[in-house]
Structure formats: structure tokens, C-alpha cells
Motif scaffolding. Sequence first.
Motif, short mmCIF file in Angstrom:
data_model
loop_
_atom_site.label_atom_id
_atom_site.label_comp_id
_atom_site.label_asym_id
_atom_site.label_seq_id
_atom_site.Cartn_x
_atom_site.Cartn_y
_atom_site.Cartn_z
N MET A 22 1.20 -1.26 -0.44
CA MET A 22 -0.44 0.31 -0.14
C MET A 22 1.01 0.94 -0.48
SD MET A 22 -1.23 0.16 3.93
CE MET A 22 -1.69 1.34 4.14
N GLU A 23 0.42 2.13 -0.30
CA GLU A 23 0.86 3.64 -0.84
C GLU A 23 0.24 4.49 0.17
OE1 GLU A 23 3.58 4.84 -1.48
OE2 GLU A 23 4.85 3.68 -3.32
N GLY A 24 0.67 5.85 1.18
CA GLY A 24 0.03 6.95 1.54
C GLY A 24 -0.39 6.28 2.63
N CYS A 25 -1.48 7.43 3.28
CA CYS A 25 -1.54 7.35 4.79
C CYS A 25 -3.18 8.06 5.27
CB CYS A 25 -0.34 7.44 5.91
SG CYS A 25 -0.71 7.17 6.96
N ASN A 26 -4.04 7.97 5.83
CA ASN A 26 -5.02 8.58 5.82
C ASN A 26 -4.76 8.97 7.48
OD1 ASN A 26 -5.89 7.76 3.27
ND2 ASN A 26 -7.27 5.86 4.10
N HIS A 27 -3.68 8.52 8.20
CA HIS A 27 -3.66 9.00 9.97
C HIS A 27 -3.74 10.70 9.62
CE1 HIS A 27 -4.40 6.19 12.44
NE2 HIS A 27 -3.45 5.27 11.02
N VAL A 28 -3.15 11.59 10.80
CA VAL A 28 -3.89 13.10 10.50
C VAL A 28 -2.62 13.26 11.51
CG1 VAL A 28 -5.91 13.30 9.32
CG2 VAL A 28 -5.88 13.04 12.29
N CYS A 29 -1.54 12.53 11.36
CA CYS A 29 -0.33 12.98 12.85
C CYS A 29 0.20 14.51 12.48
CB CYS A 29 0.59 12.27 12.94
SG CYS A 29 0.24 10.05 13.02
N GLU A 34 -4.49 6.12 1.76
CA GLU A 34 -4.01 5.02 1.62
C GLU A 34 -4.40 4.88 -0.08
OE1 GLU A 34 -5.96 3.53 4.53
OE2 GLU A 34 -3.63 4.85 6.28
N ALA A 35 -3.63 4.47 -0.61
CA ALA A 35 -4.04 3.15 -1.81
C ALA A 35 -3.05 1.42 -1.55
CB ALA A 35 -3.78 3.56 -2.86
N CYS A 36 -4.29 0.77 -1.42
CA CYS A 36 -4.05 -0.75 -1.39
C CYS A 36 -4.07 -1.30 -2.71
CB CYS A 36 -5.12 -1.21 -0.41
SG CYS A 36 -4.45 -0.52 0.57
N LEU A 48 5.57 -3.49 2.14
CA LEU A 48 5.73 -2.42 3.09
C LEU A 48 4.65 -1.37 3.32
CD1 LEU A 48 9.08 -1.92 1.40
CD2 LEU A 48 8.80 -2.92 3.31
N GLY A 49 4.51 -0.96 3.96
CA GLY A 49 3.20 -0.06 3.55
C GLY A 49 3.46 1.71 4.52
N GLN A 50 2.97 2.07 4.09
CA GLN A 50 3.40 3.56 5.50
C GLN A 50 2.93 2.91 6.70
OE1 GLN A 50 5.09 5.56 5.35
NE2 GLN A 50 6.40 5.62 3.16
N THR A 51 1.09 2.49 6.91
CA THR A 51 0.04 2.31 7.68
C THR A 51 0.32 0.68 7.13
OG1 THR A 51 0.08 3.98 7.85
CG2 THR A 51 -1.66 2.90 9.43
N VAL A 52 0.79 -0.26 7.47
CA VAL A 52 0.78 -1.88 6.55
C VAL A 52 -0.62 -1.87 7.36
CG1 VAL A 52 2.77 -2.88 7.89
CG2 VAL A 52 2.45 -3.49 5.41
N ASN A 53 -0.28 -2.28 8.14
CA ASN A 53 -1.73 -2.99 8.88
C ASN A 53 -3.15 -2.23 8.81
OD1 ASN A 53 -0.60 -0.84 10.83
ND2 ASN A 53 -1.63 -1.94 12.89
N ALA A 54 -3.42 -1.46 7.83
CA ALA A 54 -4.25 -0.76 8.21
C ALA A 54 -4.53 -1.08 6.60
CB ALA A 54 -4.13 1.23 7.74
#
Length: 433
Positions: free
Chosen positions: A141-148, A160-162, A186-192
Motif C-alpha cells: 500500500m501507498e500513502g497514509c490516512n492518519h493525521v499525525c 492510502e491506496a492498496c 511495505l506500507g506506511q501504515t501497512v496494517n491498515a
Amino acid sequence: MNVNDSEKVAGLLLADGYQRAEHAEEADVVFVNTCAVRERAAEKLYHAVGRLKQLKSRKPGLLIGVGGCVPQLQGRSILDRARAVDVLVGTHNVAQVPALFRRAREESGPFVDLDRGADSFVVPASVVAHSDPVRAYVTVMEGCNHVCSFCVVPRTRGPEACRAPEAIVAEVAGLVARGYPEVMLLGQTVNAYQYEGVDFAELLAHVDAVPGLKRLRFTTSHPEHVGARLADALRDLPRVCPYLHLPVQSGSDRILASMRRGYTRGQYVETIALLRDRVGDIALSSDVIVGYPGETEEDFESTVDLVDQAGFEGLFVFAYSARPGTTAFRLEDDVPEDEKRRRVAVLNARQQRAQQRLNAGRIGSRDEVLVDGVAEGGRVTGRTRHFRIVHLAGPADLLGRTVEVEITGAGANSLTGKLPNDSLTGAFRAPIL
Ligand code: SAM
């Protein structure tokens, strides 16, 4: 992820007829991949292009490409500070690199592609020039939907795009066929990860079932998406290694709330308790940011205390770096740089002592090591399933094989071991697991 992006660019250029040069001095094109997560990392781009500009003045045909998060963040303004750049691509546009270099050879550039709407999964799996002989990276996956509040990644890599699970499984099967024993997803937030009803635990089950794969790892996980399903996958899937990198960032609830991490200290502690309870023997590592805006000595002490409690086997400690475009950028960066450095040093020293203690307790045990490197003087190095580094004497042809090793020594960052006597018959014969 940056390594994997560079592997994609290298593979695309190789497929376009280029050959790998050992040094920039011998190259016709040089591609600089960048990271924007901290200011110092982003600044490296300008130092690198500065050095290449001197080379270009001696070698006028040299083409310079720049890609990754810094172009996505800073856009064309990079060209004002780094005029020697011929090709500039964003995080979604690596597939365009060969075509842009081709144009740059024919006409004078610069040629730019920063289109965020492009599909970042178009690079064919067969093209990626994997740089490690044992562990192959696979972007799921690429990207991240979190807002840290501190993090620039959602701005540079987008939402996020999976990738479809079938494409991931096919890529892993191809890698196994080419002889890779280990894959790291690999993913920025792989477990999402979510793809048409397939969650990350299910994706792991699909990949785990690829015949011939020996070890399966993944990174990076966000604590908010760790639950019983993921814990059970770590416990039950035979190739999934019992190791999780789980960034906590801070042990202070006040700071975690300001960081918008989506969990409290108590919830993080519960998450690692759940993992230890369901998986049993699992190794955990983490990231921490010190000197975040408003971080008091008391907040910092809470982080030290959490790190002491958590029993991490590895810890990456970062001094806060204000990043443009993040919400924390508006907060006063009020912890002096020397105080940030002190906090980094305090945490690192404590963590090193803790790791030394943990590793010393492993002397005398046996473990399965996948050999992933060959050193000088008849020595090799590898990792256990828990991602612990082990150095041992052994022949170079152990590369890529798993051996059972007896642990004989311990440092803070690695173990030493030997092939057990009962497995040696005459000359060097390692038990190949
Ligand atoms: N989700 C990403 C991943 O795949 O790990 C995070 C990438 S970032 C390279 C890794 C770590 O850098 C984060 O976990 C955080 O501790 C640190 N970091 C991120 N933004 C930062 C900032 N503005 N200042 C200091 N450290 C930062």
C-alpha cells in the motif's frame, strides 16, 4: 520504502538498457531519491545535487534526476535551488523516469512530473531491481490516512491506496521462484491494509500460503490497527515472523493527544499486552520523537518510563523536526536543540543498556538464523525470526539459507553464535533447515 522506491527506479532504468555504474563519476545518469520526513533528510538533496553539479561541469552530458518525497513537498521550487536537475518526479511518478531521461538526452529540460493522480503501482513487479540477495521488499500500500500532527507523509504520499491481494501474491510467488527466501511487505501504515473486504490479517494468510516462502515480515504498523486478528496471524501463520515494529512516539498522554496519534499511553500498553498474551514470544521495536512542541521534562520522563516498561528490542529516537504543511508546524518549536539532543542521548543510552541485558539472557540458547550477509574472514551474518542480528563463522555459501545457531555472545545491538558441534561432521556442514 525509500530503498524499495530506489529499487523500482533502478529496475526501470536497467529495463531501458542502462547498466549499473559503481560510482557517479562513471555514470551517464544519476538519480537521487529523497526523504522529507525530517528537515535534515530533506536538505541532503541539495548537498547531493551540489556535489553532482561539480561533476556535471566536468562531464557536461551527465543527467541528474531527483525523486521521492522532497519533490512532492517542495514542487518545482527545487529547480530554483538546484538548477543542475534535469528530471524531477514525485512519489507517484517513478514509472516516468526512463521516458523523462530520454527526453532530457534529446532536448534541454528540466522535465517534471509531480502528478499525484498517477497510479504508483504501475511499475511491473518483474522489473524491480531488488538490492538485497535474501530479503525482497514488496509494496502493498501507498500513502497514509492518519493525521499525525508532526508527519509530512500524508502530504507527500497522499491518502492510502492498496494493491489487489492477487497482485501481491503473484509478486511474492515470482520472488520465491527467483530464490528469495524472505519477503517484507511495505506500507506506511501497512496494517491498515484493506482491499475489497480483505484486511491485513487475511492478506498475510494469502501470502503465507505461497509455496516455498520461508519468512514473511511487514512494516510499519500503526498501534490503532493492531487487534486480535493481527495477533492471531502472528501466532498462527508459520512463515510470519514474531516481530513487530510499532511506533509509540511518546509516553505522555498530553503529547500523544497533541500529536493526534489516536491512542493513549494506556491503550498502547494494552496493545502490547494483547500481543504478548496471544502471540507469546514476540519481539517489539518502536520509534520515539523527543522535543515535540511543548514537551516538558515530565512528558519526557513519561516516555522514558514507557520505554523501560515496554521492553523494546530496538528503538529509533528522533529529535522533533518541524515540517512545513503539518499541523504541528504552527506550534512553537520551543524545546532547544541541545535539550532535544540530550533527550535523544538519554533514551538511547537507557535503551542500549536494556538491549544488552535482554541479549545477555540469550547466551546458551539456540535459534534459527537466515544468513543474509557475508563478511570478511569466513564470517557470515543473519537474522533470527525475531529480527535479532547474529554474527557467526561460516562459509559464504550459507547466504540465503537458514541454519540453527548456538548463541555464544551478546552485545547491545547483535548476538554472536556458532554452528552447534553436534551439527558438524568433519568439514563445515551446517544444518540447513
Ligand atoms: N509511517 C511511516 C513508516 O513507514 O514508518 C513513518 C515514516 S517515518 C520515516 C519514521 C519515523 O520518523 C516516525 O515513526 C517518527 O518517529 C519519525 N518522524 C516522523 N516525522 C517526524 C518529525 N517531524 N520529526 C522527527 N521525527 C519524525
